[in-house]
Design an enzyme around this catalytic site. Structure first.
Site, PDB file in Angstrom:
ATOM      1  CG  HIS A 136      -1.690   1.264   1.392  1.00 19.02           C
ATOM      2  ND1 HIS A 136      -2.681   1.635   0.507  1.00 19.02           N
ATOM      3  CD2 HIS A 136      -1.619   2.262   2.316  1.00 19.02           C
ATOM      4  CE1 HIS A 136      -3.204   2.780   0.887  1.00 19.02           C
ATOM      5  NE2 HIS A 136      -2.577   3.196   1.979  1.00 19.02           N
ATOM      6  N   GLY A 151       2.615   5.183   4.360  1.00 22.13           N
ATOM      7  CA  GLY A 151       1.978   5.847   5.494  1.00 22.13           C
ATOM      8  C   GLY A 151       0.530   5.434   5.595  1.00 22.13           C
ATOM      9  CD  GLU A 152      -2.246   7.357  10.170  1.00 21.17           C
ATOM     10  OE1 GLU A 152      -3.352   7.880  10.407  1.00 21.17           O
ATOM     11  OE2 GLU A 152      -1.432   7.018  11.047  1.00 21.17           O
ATOM     12  N   GLY A 154      -5.153   8.343   4.373  1.00 25.86           N
ATOM     13  CA  GLY A 154      -5.627   9.680   4.688  1.00 25.86           C
ATOM     14  C   GLY A 154      -4.562  10.645   5.161  1.00 25.86           C
ATOM     15  CB  ILE A 155      -1.058  10.280   6.189  1.00 28.13           C
ATOM     16  CG1 ILE A 155      -0.217  11.119   7.153  1.00 28.13           C
ATOM     17  CG2 ILE A 155      -0.208   9.724   5.041  1.00 28.13           C
ATOM     18  CD1 ILE A 155       0.766  10.312   7.965  1.00 28.13           C
ATOM     19  N   GLY A 156      -2.132  11.873   3.324  1.00 27.13           N
ATOM     20  CA  GLY A 156      -1.781  12.843   2.279  1.00 27.13           C
ATOM     21  C   GLY A 156      -0.826  12.350   1.217  1.00 27.13           C
ATOM     22  CE  LYS A 157      -0.413   6.226   1.366  1.00 24.10           C
ATOM     23  NZ  LYS A 157      -1.364   6.457   2.475  1.00 24.10           N
ATOM     24  CB  SER A 158      -3.424  10.435  -3.203  1.00 19.80           C
ATOM     25  OG  SER A 158      -3.450   9.033  -3.051  1.00 19.80           O
ATOM     26  CD  GLU A 199      -9.463   6.734  -3.322  1.00 23.34           C
ATOM     27  OE1 GLU A 199     -10.299   6.879  -2.414  1.00 23.34           O
ATOM     28  OE2 GLU A 199      -8.834   5.675  -3.515  1.00 23.34           O
ATOM     29  NE  ARG A 240      16.501  19.670  14.635  1.00 29.66           N
ATOM     30  CZ  ARG A 240      16.529  20.659  15.530  1.00 29.66           C
ATOM     31  NH1 ARG A 240      16.472  20.377  16.826  1.00 29.66           N
ATOM     32  NH2 ARG A 240      16.634  21.920  15.136  1.00 29.66           N
TER      33      ARG A 240
END
Length: 302
Positions: A136, A151-152, A154-158, A199, A240
């Protein structure tokens, strides 16, 4: 899981001379030219490989006395051969047709030159028989570097992928990434049903090829870097300095992994662009930014 001989015949557009069993599979991507076997030497013979008869083997058989040829061909077909292929459009000797029918073995013909056919078939089998998995995530080509974004949901990958496409980079696949290990390289592709689709929550499915042009989508890409998105946690000690080496194991191959903490206001697309360029720089140079800073500090202390 092997490749059915029938599928290989269809995919490579081969001419069937004798039909074999429907369920015969090819499980190795090596190819054997049976010159030694037709000369009577069977030590280390690998019948599980595709058998290819080219001009050299055909000429050798043509010069052979008929009775001896019958004997050699009969012995050859006594082994459990999955598929025999004759190249250059050559006309097979009748003994081969007879024995192939007798043993119900696939016997097919290609019009290609032998070396071209072997090269084409080896590449085909390497792809079909490669270990594979599905993950995924989103796979993008950023400045020539294949980056797998994880990432999970809905985190903003797409959404990040969409921003990268707008900035001139290319999409490989969204949501599901099919990965194959081909000669030690992790090649990522899109499932056929979602090629060129992205999507975006609140917007739905968009056709990237239609909206942004053919050049915005690439069929496959080697995965060189993994960028894992996670929600920002104040108590996490994020890297960092770029000195923490973290890897993700995919099909037994370790891929460099960077963890990107997500919170409002961070321009993630720019961060990914910088990561791609930095990765390319690291491949070409042994000097890291940390080394540069240390050298400057040493100069100031001298």
């Amino acid at each position: 899981m092997g490749v059915l001989v029938k599928k290989l015949i269809d995919d490579l557009n081969l001419e069937v001379l004798v039909e074999g069993k429907e369920d015969v599979e090819i499980s190795v991507n090596d190819i054997n030219r049976p010159g030694l076997q037709l000369a009577g030497f069977y030590n280390y013979f690998a019948p599980e490989r595709i058998q290819v008869i080219g001009k050299a083997e055909w000429s050798f058989l043509d010069y052979m006395q008929i009775e001896l040829r019958k004997k050699r061909v009969k012995k050859y077909f006594s082994f459990d051969i999955n598929c025999l292929i004759i190249t250059r459009g050559l006309e097979p000797h009748p003994e081969f047709i007879k024995e192939a029918k007798k043993h119900n073995i696939w016997f097919v013909r290609s019009n290609l030159v032998t070396t071209q056919f072997i090269s084409k078939t080896t590449i085909y089998l390497a792809d079909k028989l490669a270990p594979e998995t599905r993950l995924h995530g989103v796979l993008v080509d950023v400045s020539g570097i294949g980056i797998l974004i994880t990432g999970e949901s809905g985190i903003g990958k797409s959404e990040t992928a969409l921003e990268l496409i707008k900035r001139g980079h290319r999409l490989v696949t969204d949501d599901a990434v099919d990965i194959k290990d081909i000669d030690g390289q992790l090649i990522g592709r899109s499932p056929k049903i979602t090629v060129g689709m992205l999507e975006v929550r609140g917007l739905g499915i968009i056709d990237v090829t239609t909206l942004y042009g053919l050049s915005s989508v690439v069929q496959e890409k080697e995965i060189r870097l993994v960028m894992h998105f996670e929600h920002w946690k104040d108590d996490n000690d994020y890297d960092r300095l770029g000195i923490d080496n973290e890897y993700m194991n995919i099909l037994g191959i370790n891929v460099k992994k960077l963890t990107v903490p997500i919170r409002p206001g961070r321009n993630i697309a720019v961060i990914i662009e910088a990561a791609a360029v930095n990765y390319r720089h690291a491949l070409m140079s042994k000097i890291t930014p940390v080394d540069v800073i240390e050298n400057r500090m040493n100069e100031l202390n001298d």
